[in-house]
Scaffold this active site. Structure first.
Site, PDB file in Angstrom:
ATOM      1  N   GLY A 152      10.826  20.760   8.779  1.00  0.00           N
ATOM      2  CA  GLY A 152       9.960  20.679   9.945  1.00  0.00           C
ATOM      3  C   GLY A 152      10.661  20.022  11.109  1.00  0.00           C
ATOM      4  O   GLY A 152      11.907  19.958  11.150  1.00  0.00           O
ATOM      5  N   CYS A 185       4.508   4.809   9.070  1.00  0.00           N
ATOM      6  CA  CYS A 185       5.280   4.206   7.978  1.00  0.00           C
ATOM      7  C   CYS A 185       6.771   4.525   8.022  1.00  0.00           C
ATOM      8  O   CYS A 185       7.599   3.630   8.167  1.00  0.00           O
ATOM      9  CB  CYS A 185       4.702   4.638   6.630  1.00  0.00           C
ATOM     10  SG  CYS A 185       3.066   3.966   6.292  1.00  0.00           S
ATOM     11  N   PHE A 239       7.930  16.634  -0.550  1.00  0.00           N
ATOM     12  CA  PHE A 239       8.754  16.206   0.579  1.00  0.00           C
ATOM     13  C   PHE A 239       9.997  17.069   0.761  1.00  0.00           C
ATOM     14  O   PHE A 239      11.017  16.619   1.262  1.00  0.00           O
ATOM     15  CB  PHE A 239       9.134  14.723   0.460  1.00  0.00           C
ATOM     16  CG  PHE A 239       7.955  13.803   0.628  1.00  0.00           C
ATOM     17  CD1 PHE A 239       7.637  13.286   1.870  1.00  0.00           C
ATOM     18  CD2 PHE A 239       7.145  13.488  -0.450  1.00  0.00           C
ATOM     19  CE1 PHE A 239       6.534  12.470   2.037  1.00  0.00           C
ATOM     20  CE2 PHE A 239       6.032  12.668  -0.294  1.00  0.00           C
ATOM     21  CZ  PHE A 239       5.721  12.153   0.959  1.00  0.00           C
ATOM     22  N   LEU A 240       9.887  18.324   0.367  1.00  0.00           N
ATOM     23  CA  LEU A 240      10.973  19.274   0.572  1.00  0.00           C
ATOM     24  C   LEU A 240      10.527  20.417   1.477  1.00  0.00           C
ATOM     25  O   LEU A 240      10.938  21.560   1.295  1.00  0.00           O
ATOM     26  CB  LEU A 240      11.479  19.819  -0.780  1.00  0.00           C
ATOM     27  CG  LEU A 240      12.260  18.836  -1.648  1.00  0.00           C
ATOM     28  CD1 LEU A 240      12.677  19.490  -2.960  1.00  0.00           C
ATOM     29  CD2 LEU A 240      13.499  18.297  -0.921  1.00  0.00           C
ATOM     30  N   GLU A 261       0.842  -1.201   0.000  1.00  0.00           N
ATOM     31  CA  GLU A 261       0.000   0.000   0.000  1.00  0.00           C
ATOM     32  C   GLU A 261       0.874   1.247   0.000  1.00  0.00           C
ATOM     33  O   GLU A 261       1.971   1.265   0.544  1.00  0.00           O
ATOM     34  CB  GLU A 261      -0.941  -0.017   1.213  1.00  0.00           C
ATOM     35  CG  GLU A 261      -0.262  -0.185   2.572  1.00  0.00           C
ATOM     36  CD  GLU A 261       0.173   1.127   3.192  1.00  0.00           C
ATOM     37  OE1 GLU A 261      -0.216   2.196   2.662  1.00  0.00           O
ATOM     38  OE2 GLU A 261       0.907   1.082   4.192  1.00  0.00           O
TER      39      GLU A 261
END
Length: 437
Positions: free
Chosen positions: A256, A263, A252-253, A151
């Site tokens: 944080g 996951c 995903f850049l 998935e």
């Protein structure tokens, strides 16, 4: 087609419900009677946008069923999905496979006729062989085929991800198993969504490799953000500049407080353990795991620095405790590291999250849980934004400024423009950008 999912948790419930919405007859099976009773009553045990309505509609249409009994849900199925948890073992980081193996045994005991058994859980390379060996103890191998179908569901967008996938990965050993999977996913492939058919081992590794790569991008941009702060650069502009390169891409850049969730943490650990087991250590992913752990631990330092070096006796308002927005999932959330660290440094913490407070209460003791964001900031010496909920990006800044004891904001998600925060009278600390003081 008739299918079943073993496990009615996040993956099993979303998978089963979305297949039912395609028109298939689906039974979700779970050993937790309270969960099944709740689902039968229309109560969803997880927060996932769009899922509650989808469950209700398909249950009312008679396509979606719930039971605690494998003997009720498995017989007569064309395919049975194993969608149980595979948490990391504390001793070595490998996925704990006891639930998968137990599911395989129960399917073998209950199945009738040829059945495709689908590993939907995130499982290590070689699991298809292991499951087949377990089932072969009680069933002739000609009666089943074990398939890998990983998935790729993002929490907060799982229904969309299933219904509009980037790709469908299926690992099979025979044409017979492949035909069942092609028929099962035909409503999606007919719309043009691609299906990649591989051997099971490749399919199993694709899942881990994908998550390890995405985790690497997150840790990479977090390190770039730290360099930007020292160099006087803006990480938002740097991320945009490199993301426009089609070889890299913009996703995903966003810097944080570190990745969390169900996951990335466990999948990177499993990837590292598997690579070592095969005698080919993944130094890159090992460094990613270490960097992410350090990232979470460093966030309290930022808050402490914003209040001039001491948290002792200070009150910190924390907005967001789930690992990301649009979920109530607390697994490996940065808040689970940040809040205890603040408390250990002498601070009291008031916190608010739109969905996560019930799950967080037992994990984060001695927190003052607030009714809303403004209740959380009342009388606080500093506000820390930890999770990127949309509601936190549209706060009434005048009201926040008036409620805070000191006008200090540490924004770990870069939700605000530094110049706007400065004009509003805040001392504003963000990630990878010049701080307005």
């Amino acid at each position: 087609m008739k299918i079943a999912t073993i496990g009615a948790g996040y993956v099993g419930l979303v998978t089963g419900t979305c297949f039912a919405d395609m028109g298939w007859d689906v039974t979700c099976i779970d050993i937790d009677p309270k969960k099944i009773s709740a689902l039968e009553a229309g109560d969803i045990p997880i927060y996932e946008p769009g899922l509650e309505e989808l469950v209700r509609r398909n249950a009312e249409a008679g396509r979606l069923h719930f039971t605690t009994e494998v003997s009720e849900g498995v017989p007569g199925c064309d395919a049975v999905f194993i969608a149980v948890g595979t948490p990391p073992r504390p001793e070595d980081g490998h996925a704990d496979m006891k639930y998968v193996h137990a599911a395989a045994e129960s399917i073998a005991a209950a199945m009738t006729g040829f059945t495709v058994v689908v590993n939907k859980s995130t499982v290590p390379v070689g699991t298809s062989v292991a499951v087949a060996e377990i089932m072969a103890r009680t069933r002739d191998p000609s009666e089943f085929e074990v398939v890998s179908n990983p998935e790729f569901l993002r929490e907060g967008a799982a229904v969309t991800d299933f219904s509009r996938p980037d790709r469908i990965v299926v690992g099979v050993r025979s044409d017979r198993g492949g035909q069942v999977m092609r028929q099962l996913y035909k409503p999606l492939t007919d719309q043009g969504y691609p299906m990649l058919v591989t051997d099971p081992e490749s399919a199993e590794l694709i899942k881990y490799a994908a998550n390890a790569f995405l985790a690497t991008k997150i840790s990479f941009i977090n390190e770039i953000a730290d360099i930007c702060e020292r160099a006087g650069a803006d990480v938002s502009q740097v991320a945009n500049g490199i993301g426009l390169d089609t070889r890299i891409g913009p996703r995903f850049l966003k810097p944080g407080p570190g990745y969390g969730g169900s996951c990335f943490p466990k999948d990177t650990q499993e990837f590292v353990s598997t690579a070592r087991e095969y005698g080919r250590p993944s130094r890159i992913v090992e460094a990613v795991v270490e960097a992410n752990d350090a990232r979470k631990r460093a966030m309290a330092d930022r808050i402490e620095g914003a209040v001039d070096g001491s948290l002792d006796g200070k009150r910190v308002a924390v907005l967001g405790v789930t690992f990301k927005a649009e979920t109530d999932d607390m697994r490996e959330s940065p808040a689970l590291t940040i809040i205890p660290d603040l408390q250990n440094r002498g601070a009291t913490v008031a916190a608010y999250d739109p969905q996560g407070m019930e799950n967080a209460a037992s994990l984060l003791p001695d927190v003052d849980w607030a009714e809303d964001p403004y209740d959380a900031v009342k009388g606080a010496d500093v506000l820390a934004i930890v999770t990127e909920w949309k509601v936190f990006a549209t706060l009434d800044l005048v009201r926040v400024r008036a409620a805070l004891k000191s006008p200090i904001v540490v924004d770990m998600r870069n939700l605000y423009d530094p110049s706007i925060m400065e004009a509003a009278g805040f001392r504003y600390v963000s990630i990878g950008r010049k701080s307005a003081v």
